[in-house]
Enzyme design. Structure first.
Site, PDB file in Angstrom:
ATOM      1  N   LEU A  41      72.141  47.921  45.672  1.00 13.37           N
ATOM      2  CA  LEU A  41      71.127  48.685  45.983  1.00 13.37           C
ATOM      3  C   LEU A  41      70.692  48.516  47.417  1.00 13.37           C
ATOM      4  CD1 LEU A  41      69.392  51.300  44.667  1.00 13.37           C
ATOM      5  CD2 LEU A  41      67.601  49.186  44.047  1.00 13.37           C
ATOM      6  N   ASP A  42      70.725  49.466  48.317  1.00 11.97           N
ATOM      7  CA  ASP A  42      70.663  49.256  49.626  1.00 11.97           C
ATOM      8  C   ASP A  42      69.197  48.617  50.134  1.00 11.97           C
ATOM      9  OD1 ASP A  42      73.230  50.665  50.211  1.00 11.97           O
ATOM     10  OD2 ASP A  42      71.783  52.823  50.319  1.00 11.97           O
ATOM     11  N   PHE A  43      69.358  47.962  50.985  1.00 15.83           N
ATOM     12  CA  PHE A  43      68.313  47.368  51.673  1.00 15.83           C
ATOM     13  C   PHE A  43      66.873  48.062  51.788  1.00 15.83           C
ATOM     14  CE2 PHE A  43      65.938  45.594  55.642  1.00 15.83           C
ATOM     15  CZ  PHE A  43      65.566  44.277  55.287  1.00 15.83           C
ATOM     16  N   SER A  45      66.466  50.919  49.946  1.00 19.50           N
ATOM     17  CA  SER A  45      66.096  51.548  48.840  1.00 19.50           C
ATOM     18  C   SER A  45      65.340  50.533  47.652  1.00 19.50           C
ATOM     19  CB  SER A  45      67.361  52.029  48.037  1.00 19.50           C
ATOM     20  OG  SER A  45      68.097  53.040  49.051  1.00 19.50           O
TER      21      SER A  45
END
Length: 198
Positions: A41-43, A45
């Site tokens: 999961l993106d930084f 997000s």
């Protein structure tokens, strides 16, 4: 028997346990040894992240053949019209090829906690929320999809992966599920850690 950990990852926390630059990581949220994320999961997000020490379970969750549905609540710039939503539903063209059809619906602003730092709003441009469900896992896919229809993503919260959701989990909190396939998982919830620096 396997144990799965469901974590509500906050905004601007790395999806790993160490960082040479001193940025916030999962180590500040969950202190279970030997586990690692099943997917990423993106930084920038938020939302559901699954972790486990079981390699077979990790593979079952993340392998493309499984086509696990992933659902996101997405705050976008502007108000997408029906034509834009239809494009998302049928698949949009990205640099790495067309996306699979997605499930998309408009949302009344969901009851989610404040983000720190907050989303920057511009008085002249309204925002709106969408619920988008995909079965792919390309890099920053949902953000690229909304950009392709002219509505950049401002906030992204993953709410569900397959049968697992963040329902009942505050940002930074986690719970464990002991999986006795095919019986119902046993759950144990944990509150967010205090004093996480973001």
């Amino acid at each position: 028997m396997s144990t799965l950990y469901l974590l509500h990852k906050p905004f601007q926390v790395l999806c790993q346990f160490t960082d040479d630059s001193g940025r916030p990581t999962l180590a500040g949220l969950i202190d279970v040894p030997g586990i690692y994320p099943a997917g990423r999961l993106d930084f920038d997000s938020e939302g559901l992240l699954l972790l486990t020490a079981d390699g077979q379970l990790n593979h079952r969750i993340t392998h493309p053949d499984q086509k696990q549905e992933k659902t996101y609540w997405v705050q976008v710039e502007g108000e997408p019209d029906d034509h834009a939503l239809k494009a998302l539903k049928h698949g949009v063209i990205l640099k790495d090829g067309p996306t699979r059809p997605a499930k998309v619906r408009r949302l009344i602003a969901p009851e989610v906690g404040d983000r720190h730092p907050p989303v920057r709003h511009r008085a002249s441009i309204p925002t709106s929320w969408l619920e988008i469900t995909i079965t792919e896992g390309r890099n920053r896919q949902v953000r690229r999809m909304t950009a392709a229809i002219g509505h950049p993503t401002l906030r992204l919260i993953r709410t569900r992966i397959g049968p697992w959701s963040i329902k009942g989990l505050a940002s930074g909190a986690w719970r464990s599920e002991t999986l006795h396939m095919p019986t119902t998982p046993k759950r144990r919830a944990h509150a967010p850690k205090k004093g996480l620096k973001r």
